[in-house]
Write a protein that holds these residues in place. Structure first.
Motif, PDB file in Angstrom:
ATOM      1  N   HIS A  73      45.901  57.822  50.472  1.00 43.91           N
ATOM      2  CA  HIS A  73      46.211  58.621  49.268  1.00 43.91           C
ATOM      3  C   HIS A  73      45.887  58.112  48.064  1.00 43.91           C
ATOM      4  O   HIS A  73      45.477  58.820  46.984  1.00 43.91           O
ATOM      5  CB  HIS A  73      47.994  58.826  49.239  1.00 43.91           C
ATOM      6  N   LEU A  74      45.862  56.591  47.857  1.00 45.86           N
ATOM      7  CA  LEU A  74      45.589  56.218  46.433  1.00 45.86           C
ATOM      8  C   LEU A  74      44.743  54.810  46.454  1.00 45.86           C
ATOM      9  O   LEU A  74      45.326  53.836  47.472  1.00 45.86           O
ATOM     10  CB  LEU A  74      46.711  56.066  45.784  1.00 45.86           C
ATOM     11  N   PHE A  75      43.605  54.771  46.007  1.00 43.09           N
ATOM     12  CA  PHE A  75      42.971  53.696  45.718  1.00 43.09           C
ATOM     13  C   PHE A  75      43.129  52.876  44.519  1.00 43.09           C
ATOM     14  O   PHE A  75      42.833  53.709  43.415  1.00 43.09           O
ATOM     15  CB  PHE A  75      41.360  53.688  46.195  1.00 43.09           C
ATOM     16  N   LEU A  76      43.509  51.607  44.544  1.00 46.91           N
ATOM     17  CA  LEU A  76      43.629  50.952  42.946  1.00 46.91           C
ATOM     18  C   LEU A  76      42.707  49.785  43.003  1.00 46.91           C
ATOM     19  O   LEU A  76      42.679  48.894  43.687  1.00 46.91           O
ATOM     20  CB  LEU A  76      44.999  50.712  42.797  1.00 46.91           C
ATOM     21  N   PRO A  77      41.588  49.732  41.998  1.00 53.01           N
ATOM     22  CA  PRO A  77      41.014  48.504  41.987  1.00 53.01           C
ATOM     23  C   PRO A  77      41.642  47.292  41.458  1.00 53.01           C
ATOM     24  O   PRO A  77      42.489  47.847  40.663  1.00 53.01           O
ATOM     25  CB  PRO A  77      39.776  49.072  40.870  1.00 53.01           C
ATOM     26  N   ILE A  78      41.309  46.133  41.657  1.00 58.28           N
ATOM     27  CA  ILE A  78      41.980  45.100  41.537  1.00 58.28           C
ATOM     28  C   ILE A  78      41.046  44.081  40.813  1.00 58.28           C
ATOM     29  O   ILE A  78      39.953  43.934  41.514  1.00 58.28           O
ATOM     30  CB  ILE A  78      43.059  44.410  42.384  1.00 58.28           C
ATOM     31  N   THR A  79      41.155  43.211  39.638  1.00 59.29           N
ATOM     32  CA  THR A  79      40.162  42.320  39.205  1.00 59.29           C
ATOM     33  C   THR A  79      40.026  41.096  40.111  1.00 59.29           C
ATOM     34  O   THR A  79      41.470  40.836  40.604  1.00 59.29           O
ATOM     35  CB  THR A  79      40.513  41.756  37.817  1.00 59.29           C
ATOM     36  N   ASN A  80      38.944  40.623  40.608  1.00 56.70           N
ATOM     37  CA  ASN A  80      38.842  39.519  41.213  1.00 56.70           C
ATOM     38  C   ASN A  80      38.711  38.362  40.172  1.00 56.70           C
ATOM     39  O   ASN A  80      37.813  38.062  39.446  1.00 56.70           O
ATOM     40  CB  ASN A  80      37.363  39.633  41.784  1.00 56.70           C
ATOM     41  N   ILE A  81      39.842  37.773  40.219  1.00 53.91           N
ATOM     42  CA  ILE A  81      39.913  36.481  39.199  1.00 53.91           C
ATOM     43  C   ILE A  81      38.848  35.485  39.490  1.00 53.91           C
ATOM     44  O   ILE A  81      38.841  34.444  38.542  1.00 53.91           O
ATOM     45  CB  ILE A  81      41.277  36.001  38.969  1.00 53.91           C
ATOM     46  N   LEU A  82      38.427  35.336  40.484  1.00 56.17           N
ATOM     47  CA  LEU A  82      37.200  33.981  40.803  1.00 56.17           C
ATOM     48  C   LEU A  82      36.014  34.466  40.252  1.00 56.17           C
ATOM     49  O   LEU A  82      35.211  33.683  40.201  1.00 56.17           O
ATOM     50  CB  LEU A  82      37.254  33.837  42.389  1.00 56.17           C
ATOM     51  N   HIS A  83      35.834  35.885  40.231  1.00 57.82           N
ATOM     52  CA  HIS A  83      34.299  36.302  39.875  1.00 57.82           C
ATOM     53  C   HIS A  83      33.458  35.526  40.534  1.00 57.82           C
ATOM     54  O   HIS A  83      32.175  34.990  40.049  1.00 57.82           O
ATOM     55  CB  HIS A  83      34.238  35.976  38.299  1.00 57.82           C
ATOM     56  N   SER A  84      33.432  35.453  41.867  1.00 60.30           N
ATOM     57  CA  SER A  84      32.774  34.849  42.853  1.00 60.30           C
ATOM     58  C   SER A  84      31.678  35.853  43.467  1.00 60.30           C
ATOM     59  O   SER A  84      32.191  36.824  44.176  1.00 60.30           O
ATOM     60  CB  SER A  84      33.619  33.924  43.747  1.00 60.30           C
ATOM     61  N   PRO A  85      30.578  35.672  44.027  1.00 60.52           N
ATOM     62  CA  PRO A  85      29.792  36.578  44.700  1.00 60.52           C
ATOM     63  C   PRO A  85      30.215  36.263  46.487  1.00 60.52           C
ATOM     64  O   PRO A  85      29.798  37.144  47.078  1.00 60.52           O
ATOM     65  CB  PRO A  85      28.614  36.035  44.551  1.00 60.52           C
ATOM     66  N   THR A  86      31.075  35.228  46.699  1.00 61.51           N
ATOM     67  CA  THR A  86      31.386  35.185  48.128  1.00 61.51           C
ATOM     68  C   THR A  86      32.779  35.030  48.358  1.00 61.51           C
ATOM     69  O   THR A  86      33.005  34.846  49.498  1.00 61.51           O
ATOM     70  CB  THR A  86      30.641  33.836  48.508  1.00 61.51           C
ATOM     71  N   ARG A  87      33.697  35.008  47.390  1.00 62.30           N
ATOM     72  CA  ARG A  87      35.056  35.106  47.556  1.00 62.30           C
ATOM     73  C   ARG A  87      35.713  35.951  46.643  1.00 62.30           C
ATOM     74  O   ARG A  87      35.391  36.301  45.379  1.00 62.30           O
ATOM     75  CB  ARG A  87      35.609  33.753  47.376  1.00 62.30           C
ATOM     76  N   PHE A  88      37.109  36.405  46.958  1.00 57.07           N
ATOM     77  CA  PHE A  88      37.967  37.000  45.869  1.00 57.07           C
ATOM     78  C   PHE A  88      39.423  36.579  46.119  1.00 57.07           C
ATOM     79  O   PHE A  88      39.852  36.047  47.038  1.00 57.07           O
ATOM     80  CB  PHE A  88      37.658  38.532  46.206  1.00 57.07           C
TER      81      PHE A  88
END
Length: 135
Positions: free
Chosen positions: A35-50
């Motif tokens: 019913h609901l998608f909520l984007p969350i910030t990836n604090i690692l700002h990594s291309p291979t981890r979140f």
């Protein structure tokens, strides 16, 4: 698991919004219906981890609870592929019983795939995409 077509489009647009890092989010739903998608910030700002921003994650859980939704899925991108869980994903997964979605580029364009992760085992889950608008 059923996902509205417009939600899948929203998820893929978010995941493609920054190809320099993995992007992530949470999906709330009821009885296998998203019913609901909520984007969350990836604090690692990594291309291979979140790693999700803890305050945003907590706010998402509060929003789900207020709307009578359960955490149904965790979604993140693999901007450089592959479209399957990585060894890091397996090692860091912490929500048994929650579907794990991965968005990744393929030869046909971006694809969203679902997986159950349990004690190092991976089992793919087919996603049903409905034409209904998300609530």
């Amino acid at each position: 698991m059923r996902f509205p077509e417009d939600m899948v489009e929203q998820i893929l647009n978010h995941m493609q919004g920054n190809l320099q890092e993995e992007r992530c989010g949470l999906i709330g739903g009821v009885n296998g219906e998203a019913h609901l998608f909520l984007p969350i910030t990836n604090i690692l700002h990594s291309p291979t981890r979140f790693r999700m921003d803890a305050s945003e994650q907590w706010q998402a859980f509060q929003t789900f609870e207020a709307q009578g939704l359960e955490l149904m899925a965790i979604v993140h991108s693999h901007p450089n592929g592959p479209s399957v869980p990585s060894p890091t994903d397996l090692a860091e997964f912490a929500y048994p019983g929650v579907l794990y979605l991965i968005a990744a580029p393929t030869a046909e364009g971006w694809q969203l795939r679902g997986f159950w992760l349990d004690e190092g085992q991976i089992r793919e889950e087919g996603l049903e995409i409905s034409r209904n608008a998300s609530s």
